[in-house]
Design a protein around this motif. Structure first.
Motif, PDB file in Angstrom:
ATOM      1  N   ILE A  87     -37.060  -3.288 -13.211  1.00  0.00           N
ATOM      2  CA  ILE A  87     -38.105  -3.146 -12.202  1.00  0.00           C
ATOM      3  C   ILE A  87     -37.547  -2.766 -10.829  1.00  0.00           C
ATOM      4  O   ILE A  87     -38.053  -1.834 -10.185  1.00  0.00           O
ATOM      5  N   PRO A  88     -36.500  -3.443 -10.302  1.00  0.00           N
ATOM      6  CA  PRO A  88     -35.982  -3.036  -8.984  1.00  0.00           C
ATOM      7  C   PRO A  88     -35.509  -1.584  -8.951  1.00  0.00           C
ATOM      8  O   PRO A  88     -35.742  -0.878  -7.962  1.00  0.00           O
ATOM      9  N   ALA A  89     -34.864  -1.131 -10.023  1.00  0.00           N
ATOM     10  CA  ALA A  89     -34.401   0.263 -10.077  1.00  0.00           C
ATOM     11  C   ALA A  89     -35.585   1.218  -9.992  1.00  0.00           C
ATOM     12  O   ALA A  89     -35.548   2.220  -9.262  1.00  0.00           O
ATOM     13  N   LEU A  90     -36.652   0.918 -10.724  1.00  0.00           N
ATOM     14  CA  LEU A  90     -37.834   1.776 -10.709  1.00  0.00           C
ATOM     15  C   LEU A  90     -38.476   1.796  -9.321  1.00  0.00           C
ATOM     16  O   LEU A  90     -38.881   2.862  -8.823  1.00  0.00           O
ATOM     17  N   LEU A  91     -38.572   0.640  -8.678  1.00  0.00           N
ATOM     18  CA  LEU A  91     -39.183   0.573  -7.344  1.00  0.00           C
ATOM     19  C   LEU A  91     -38.370   1.369  -6.325  1.00  0.00           C
ATOM     20  O   LEU A  91     -38.937   2.069  -5.477  1.00  0.00           O
ATOM     21  N   PHE A  92     -37.049   1.287  -6.398  1.00  0.00           N
ATOM     22  CA  PHE A  92     -36.223   2.048  -5.456  1.00  0.00           C
ATOM     23  C   PHE A  92     -36.230   3.544  -5.784  1.00  0.00           C
ATOM     24  O   PHE A  92     -36.043   4.372  -4.889  1.00  0.00           O
ATOM     25  N   THR A  93     -36.445   3.881  -7.046  1.00  0.00           N
ATOM     26  CA  THR A  93     -36.619   5.300  -7.387  1.00  0.00           C
ATOM     27  C   THR A  93     -37.907   5.836  -6.785  1.00  0.00           C
ATOM     28  O   THR A  93     -37.944   6.971  -6.265  1.00  0.00           O
ATOM     29  N   LEU A  94     -38.961   5.043  -6.815  1.00  0.00           N
ATOM     30  CA  LEU A  94     -40.220   5.440  -6.166  1.00  0.00           C
ATOM     31  C   LEU A  94     -40.019   5.587  -4.658  1.00  0.00           C
ATOM     32  O   LEU A  94     -40.547   6.527  -4.041  1.00  0.00           O
ATOM     33  N   LEU A  95     -39.261   4.657  -4.061  1.00  0.00           N
ATOM     34  CA  LEU A  95     -38.946   4.777  -2.638  1.00  0.00           C
ATOM     35  C   LEU A  95     -38.161   6.057  -2.370  1.00  0.00           C
ATOM     36  O   LEU A  95     -38.406   6.749  -1.360  1.00  0.00           O
ATOM     37  N   GLY A  96     -37.232   6.388  -3.275  1.00  0.00           N
ATOM     38  CA  GLY A  96     -36.463   7.614  -3.128  1.00  0.00           C
ATOM     39  C   GLY A  96     -37.341   8.848  -3.192  1.00  0.00           C
ATOM     40  O   GLY A  96     -37.176   9.785  -2.397  1.00  0.00           O
ATOM     41  N   ALA A  97     -38.296   8.862  -4.134  1.00  0.00           N
ATOM     42  CA  ALA A  97     -39.208  10.006  -4.264  1.00  0.00           C
ATOM     43  C   ALA A  97     -40.074  10.143  -3.016  1.00  0.00           C
ATOM     44  O   ALA A  97     -40.300  11.258  -2.513  1.00  0.00           O
ATOM     45  N   TYR A  98     -40.564   9.015  -2.502  1.00  0.00           N
ATOM     46  CA  TYR A  98     -41.396   9.036  -1.291  1.00  0.00           C
ATOM     47  C   TYR A  98     -40.587   9.540  -0.097  1.00  0.00           C
ATOM     48  O   TYR A  98     -41.083  10.346   0.712  1.00  0.00           O
ATOM     49  N   SER A  99     -39.340   9.094  -0.002  1.00  0.00           N
ATOM     50  CA  SER A  99     -38.482   9.519   1.111  1.00  0.00           C
ATOM     51  C   SER A  99     -38.149  11.009   1.007  1.00  0.00           C
ATOM     52  O   SER A  99     -38.101  11.711   2.032  1.00  0.00           O
ATOM     53  N   CYS A 100     -37.914  11.502  -0.212  1.00  0.00           N
ATOM     54  CA  CYS A 100     -37.708  12.945  -0.421  1.00  0.00           C
ATOM     55  C   CYS A 100     -38.922  13.726   0.064  1.00  0.00           C
ATOM     56  O   CYS A 100     -38.799  14.754   0.749  1.00  0.00           O
ATOM     57  N   ASN A 101     -40.094  13.238  -0.337  1.00  0.00           N
ATOM     58  CA  ASN A 101     -41.352  13.877   0.062  1.00  0.00           C
ATOM     59  C   ASN A 101     -41.434  13.996   1.578  1.00  0.00           C
ATOM     60  O   ASN A 101     -41.710  15.083   2.127  1.00  0.00           O
ATOM     61  N   LYS A 102     -41.166  12.905   2.273  1.00  0.00           N
ATOM     62  CA  LYS A 102     -41.319  12.878   3.729  1.00  0.00           C
ATOM     63  C   LYS A 102     -40.225  13.666   4.440  1.00  0.00           C
ATOM     64  O   LYS A 102     -40.480  14.340   5.440  1.00  0.00           O
ATOM     65  N   LEU A 103     -38.986  13.587   3.933  1.00  0.00           N
ATOM     66  CA  LEU A 103     -37.896  14.330   4.570  1.00  0.00           C
ATOM     67  C   LEU A 103     -38.103  15.833   4.397  1.00  0.00           C
ATOM     68  O   LEU A 103     -37.863  16.613   5.331  1.00  0.00           O
ATOM     69  N   ALA A 104     -38.544  16.254   3.211  1.00  0.00           N
ATOM     70  CA  ALA A 104     -38.826  17.678   2.988  1.00  0.00           C
ATOM     71  C   ALA A 104     -39.940  18.160   3.914  1.00  0.00           C
ATOM     72  O   ALA A 104     -39.911  19.291   4.410  1.00  0.00           O
ATOM     73  N   LYS A 105     -40.924  17.302   4.151  1.00  0.00           N
ATOM     74  CA  LYS A 105     -42.025  17.660   5.061  1.00  0.00           C
ATOM     75  C   LYS A 105     -41.503  17.855   6.483  1.00  0.00           C
ATOM     76  O   LYS A 105     -41.933  18.771   7.199  1.00  0.00           O
TER      77      LYS A 105
END
Length: 556
Positions: A87-105
């Motif tokens: 579960i922690p790995a999955l949650l931090f992967t979601l955080l990583g995807a969200y951060s990618c989204n925002k940094l690319a923006k």
């Protein structure tokens, strides 16, 4: 200009990606690292000891506590299970995807945001990091979150971004030491140098961020101090007077660079560059093209600041790759913290192709992707149908539906760059759904520890009566019996009481014969080091010849 992806595109892809990641939660844990780390976290939970980290009863110095704390906390919430560990790995992967989204923006605009997140979530190493869970998923999510927040700090000069960025870097440090700090530091310094915003370094807000970082890592430093600095008598790697605080702040980084205390791995200075070809599938070739084009542009303009151009995701990544390539201890997952940064680079490159209508380049990239995807799909289908028993009919129907969907996307008329993104992500969905539901579960049938735990449960063997022979641990046996199995030497086995059980491997059984130890019951279990696959193992006609055995014996 029309958007590259429409809303229904990325919503459907996100849903399918979520299904694949959820199927990965239920795969049994693999030895060594994943099952080992889960067992170490389980010991924390069972003994309610969150200060000390032990590996097989010995003090563990190598990695900090954060990954183990998060897993142990998950066990407290959900109980001990492989899905709770992940579960922690999955949650931090979601955080990583969200951060990618925002940094690319930030760098490339709204159109790039979902492309970057989809690239990151569909990368092979990120899928792998969420079922073969080690420290890397937490490290990766924390690293890209820290970079995103610190980029915002450089641009907006707001103290909240300095603090949030520092906390992200502190979590990365608390998970794997200085690697995350180094990646973030290099990337942000490169970004500051290119944008010439040096004044941000001397701001009082930067001092607040540094203070937030040191406060955030204090729990880790204190835990190391309690376990090691207060106990100079402890012996680690044949040395005493070990300072845990000094180790994690300084020694760990240089020990890995020089392979001190570690077995040297690849001497190849290009190891990470060619490993990236499979680790960043299906985007690796596009990433290299994007990197080459960015460096070509920078050389052409003599590295002067250009509008809508950044060098964090190109020069920053390249500097990190070059430095870590000189390490004498190299492993593929060291690349993971760079993958979200490369995902932003790829997204920016694709958006640039779209905005400038680069038809010829797009056609070439689409042909390359079709070739990779066709070969990959054919290989995976062959593997799951040939190597092991045929899949369940329900899964076969799912595979056929996914193949039909892939064919539909390929033949449907749409803008080619849109098709490139959708087909590439969809392909990885298909690949990893097949792996998670068929290949990995069948593979785990040949890992002795978790299968011995099934026998113990099905035969109602009392867990406290089960022991292991020393020098060859089975982390999966420990984890799936939810108990740290006592390890005995042969002298202790001689004096075991009648009726107790001993788990051991084929090469250890000669010790029992040499000491005239007899048993009344024997369960024989097939075993193979499943993280080291070979053609002979995958081939069902030759597999039996290379399988080893493990045994669960009841002592007379």
């Amino acid at each position: 200009m029309n958007p590259l992806l429409i809303k229904k595109d990325y919503i459907l892809l996100y849903i399918l990606l979520a299904i694949v990641y959820l199927t990965g939660l239920w795969i049994p844990l693999m030895e060594n690292d994943s099952a080992q780390h889960a067992t170490m976290a389980m010991r924390m939970y069972l003994e309610n000891d969150f200060v000390n980290i032990y590996k097989g009863g010995k003090d563990y110095l190598d990695k900090p506590h954060m990954h183990f704390w998060l897993a142990a906390f998950s066990f407290k919430l959900f109980g001990v299970s492989h899905w709770a560990y992940r579960i922690p790995a999955l949650l931090f992967t979601l955080l990583g995807a969200y951060s990618c989204n925002k940094l690319a923006k930030v760098f490339y605009g709204k159109q790039a945001s979902h492309v970057a997140a989809l690239v990151f979530l569909s990368t092979q190493s990120i899928f792998l990091a969420n079922h073969d869970v080690r420290t890397d998923a937490v490290l990766t999510g924390a690293t890209i979150f820290g970079i995103w927040q610190l980029v915002l700090y450089v641009h907006l000069n707001k103290v909240k971004h300095a603090i949030l960025g520092a906390i992200g870097v502190a979590i990365a440090f608390s998970t794997k030491g200085n690697l995350g700090v180094f990646v973030v530091g290099v990337c942000i310094l490169v970004h500051i140098a290119y944008t010439k915003k040096w004044n941000i370094i001397w701001s009082w807000k930067t001092l607040v961020g540094l203070l937030a970082f040191f406060i955030s890592i204090m729990p880790i430093l204190y835990a190391y101090y309690l376990q090691f600095d207060l106990h100079p008598e402890k012996t680690i790697n044949n040395r005493t007077h070990i300072s845990g605080v000094k180790f994690i702040l300084w020694d760990q980084c240089f020990d890995r660079l020089t392979a001190t205390g570690f077995k040297k791995t690849s001497p190849d200075y290009f190891f990470f560059f060619h490993t990236l070809l499979w680790a960043f599938l299906p985007w690796s070739l596009i990433a290299y093209v994007a990197l080459f084009n960015r460096l070509k542009l920078l050389w052409k303009v003599k590295f002067t600041l250009q509008p809508k151009t950044e060098i964090l995701t190109s020069v920053g990544v390249l500097v990190v790759l070059i430095v870590i390539s000189f390490s004498k201890f190299k492993l593929p997952h060291y690349l993971n913290s760079l993958l979200p940064i490369l995902s932003v680079l790829v997204a920016g490159y694709i958006i640039n192709l779209h905005q400038n209508n680069k038809i010829k380049t797009t056609n070439i990239l689409l042909i390359i992707q079709y070739t990779i995807l066709t070969l990959g799909s054919a290989f995976i289908l062959f593997l799951i149908l040939w190597a092991f028993m045929p899949p369940h009919v329900g899964y076969m129907l799912c595979y056929l539906l996914l193949v039909a969907g892939l064919c539909y996307i390929v033949i449907t008329q749409m803008q080619k760059l849109r098709k490139l993104v959708i087909v590439s992500v969809y392909f990885m969905i298909f690949i990893n759904f097949c792996l998670n539901t068929q290949f990995y579960p069948k593979l785990l049938m040949y890992q002795a520890g978790n299968n011995a735990a099934k026998i113990i449960e099905s035969e109602n063997i009392i867990k406290d009566d089960v022991f292991m022979l020393k020098n060859k641990p089975s982390w999966s046996l420990d984890f799936y019996t939810k108990r740290i199995t006592p390890n005995l030497n042969i002298e202790e086995v001689v004096n075991m009481k009648k009726g107790t059980w001993l788990f051991l491997y084929e090469e250890q059984i000669s010790l029992l014969n040499q000491n005239n130890i007899e048993w009344s019951k024997k369960y024989e279990i097939n075993h193979h080091r499943i993280t080291r696959l070979s053609f002979k193992f995958l081939n069902p006609n030759t597999r039996e010849g290379i399988l080893k055995k493990a045994y669960l014996l009841q002592i007379k």
